[in-house]
Design a protein around this motif. Structure first.
Motif, short mmCIF file in Angstrom:
data_model
loop_
_atom_site.label_atom_id
_atom_site.label_comp_id
_atom_site.label_asym_id
_atom_site.label_seq_id
_atom_site.Cartn_x
_atom_site.Cartn_y
_atom_site.Cartn_z
N THR A 132 -12.74 -8.03 52.76
CA THR A 132 -11.70 -8.54 51.79
C THR A 132 -11.21 -9.88 52.39
OG1 THR A 132 -10.84 -6.67 50.95
CG2 THR A 132 -9.20 -8.57 50.78
N LYS A 135 -5.36 -13.73 52.78
CA LYS A 135 -4.53 -14.20 51.67
C LYS A 135 -4.01 -15.39 52.21
CE LYS A 135 -5.83 -10.66 49.57
NZ LYS A 135 -6.90 -10.55 48.44
N TRP A 196 -7.63 -5.04 58.96
CA TRP A 196 -5.93 -5.64 58.76
C TRP A 196 -5.17 -4.55 57.98
CZ3 TRP A 196 -4.90 -7.96 53.18
CH2 TRP A 196 -3.82 -8.47 53.32
N ASP A 197 -3.83 -4.53 58.06
CA ASP A 197 -3.09 -3.21 57.69
C ASP A 197 -2.91 -3.52 56.07
OD1 ASP A 197 -1.14 -5.36 57.21
OD2 ASP A 197 0.20 -4.78 58.94
N GLY A 198 -3.34 -4.65 55.55
CA GLY A 198 -3.28 -4.77 54.06
C GLY A 198 -1.92 -5.22 53.75
N VAL A 199 -0.99 -5.52 54.20
CA VAL A 199 0.18 -5.68 53.92
C VAL A 199 1.08 -7.03 54.62
CG1 VAL A 199 2.86 -4.80 53.74
CG2 VAL A 199 0.94 -3.18 53.45
N ASN A 200 0.76 -7.10 55.88
CA ASN A 200 1.64 -8.13 56.64
C ASN A 200 0.58 -9.48 56.69
OD1 ASN A 200 4.34 -6.82 57.31
ND2 ASN A 200 2.85 -5.27 58.09
N SER A 203 2.84 -10.96 62.10
CA SER A 203 3.65 -9.99 62.53
C SER A 203 4.41 -10.85 63.65
CB SER A 203 2.66 -8.81 63.24
OG SER A 203 1.65 -9.31 63.85
N HIS A 209 -0.79 -6.87 63.10
CA HIS A 209 -1.04 -6.69 61.96
C HIS A 209 -2.68 -6.56 61.53
CE1 HIS A 209 -1.22 -10.78 62.43
NE2 HIS A 209 -1.83 -11.11 61.09
N SER A 226 -4.42 2.99 60.32
CA SER A 226 -3.36 2.06 60.07
C SER A 226 -3.63 0.73 59.90
CB SER A 226 -2.52 1.95 61.65
OG SER A 226 -3.61 1.67 62.75
N HIS A 227 -4.95 0.32 59.81
CA HIS A 227 -5.27 -0.93 59.41
C HIS A 227 -6.67 -0.82 58.90
CE1 HIS A 227 -2.79 -1.92 62.93
NE2 HIS A 227 -2.76 -3.18 62.49
#
Length: 342
Positions: A132, A135, A196-200, A203, A209, A226-227
């Protein structure tokens, strides 16, 4: 010829396996300055130590650290993919002469295909399986400038030095500065985590992250729970032109090596890198999905989904230095009187 360049580029990653694909390209020098507007020292002018920066010209002291899309503010890029306005940077390297004075070491174009680039570095996006793309707003660092012991370096994988005896040297990586003259220069290799944690997008420490996979990236190791999101491996090769300093009579009388980072590290264990994503739209994801395995140089190694510019065009994208100080002459101290610690 270009195919052989790609084969040699693959050799820079140990234990490589067939499923790896590499997007490899040149980013010429944008500016050498004491700025760090996005990450560790936002709003601080000047930043504590000198950096060498490549990529989009949106890099600026007035940049909002929360700016999410660098492609909206940059008007040119020093990278050959014209849709890449990311910024990539490292500390600057200095030579400390026997008489105690310092001289900044310039970067030079990678002799494997990018020798006409005006300094800068070679950037890779390596994928192993489906990934992925980052972003808008994503940023990260790797390495720790406070490290001075080899035991500390186990926290990070593959932050190394290669003493280039020829342009094709890719063996003998070390975690500290080379201790002998390098005929072609010193190549510093910085590889970032690939999970990657997919959210942040960031950090507080600019590292939590992201994470490393189990085993190795090259062997397809799984990302931790976690990632869970697999991302491309961002990889820098920066070639420092240490050739003008190969005269051993200029080296320390005690037989030690003469190189020092701009943050005062003579060991080399504190090497680190910074990355802020700035590709336009879905360009990077398109390249990853297309399995681009290219050095974006020459007619027989193309990534058809990406637009590109020549090295000559990339060389023309520059920034004016913001901090007015002498960083190019022989200095009695590192910039900002940075103390040097072994």
């Amino acid at each position: 010829m270009r195919g052989s360049l790609l084969v040699m580029a693959v050799a820079t990653v140990p234990a490589v396996i067939a499923s790896l694909t590499m997007l490899r390209f040149s980013c010429s020098q944008l500016v050498v300055d004491r700025l760090d507007p996005y990450l560790v020292n936002p709003g601080m002018v000047p930043s504590p130590h000198l950096h060498q920066i490549v990529g989009g010209n949106g890099f600026n002291m007035t940049m909002d650290p929360n700016q999410h899309d660098l492609s909206d503010v940059a008007t040119c890029t020093t990278c050959t993919p014209t849709e890449d306005f990311s910024n990539y940077w490292t500390a600057a390297m200095f030579f400390r002469a026997r008489n105690g004075t310092y001289k900044r070491i310039a970067t030079k174009g990678n002799p494997l295909g990018f020798s006409t680039a005006v300094g800068g570095q070679t950037v890779y996006y390596v994928k192993n399986g489906n990934v992925t793309a980052f972003k808008p707003g994503f940023r990260m660092t790797t390495g720790d400038p406070t490290f001075r012991e080899v035991s500390q370096t186990s926290k990070y994988r593959q932050l190394t030095y290669t003493c280039l005896q020829t342009s094709t040297t890719r063996s003998g990586e070390t975690k500290d500065f080379p201790k002998q003259p390098c005929k072609v220069g010193i190549m510093v290799n910085i590889r970032f985590p690939t999970c990657w944690d997919g959210v942040n997008l960031d950090s507080p420490d600019h590292q939590s992250h992201v994470a490393y996979p189990s085993g190795t990236f090259e062997s397809g190791g799984e990302c931790p729970a976690s990632h869970p999101v697999r991302i491309p491996q961002v990889f820098y090769e920066t070639v420092w032109d240490t050739v003008p300093f190969n005269d051993k009579s200029l080296w320390p009388e005690d037989g030690g090596q003469p190189f020092v980072w701009s943050f005062g590290d003579r060991t080399g264990f504190g090497t680190h890198g910074d990355y802020v994503f700035g590709w336009k739209g879905d360009a990077l994801q398109r390249a990853m999905d297309a399995n681009c395995n290219s050095d974006l140089f020459g007619d027989d190694l193309k990534c058809e989904t990406l637009k590109r510019q020549t090295l000559k065009e990339a060389n023309q994208c520059r920034k004016q230095r913001v901090v007015n100080e002498d960083v190019d002459g022989w200095l009695t101290e590192l910039p900002v009187d940075m103390p040097v610690a072994d």
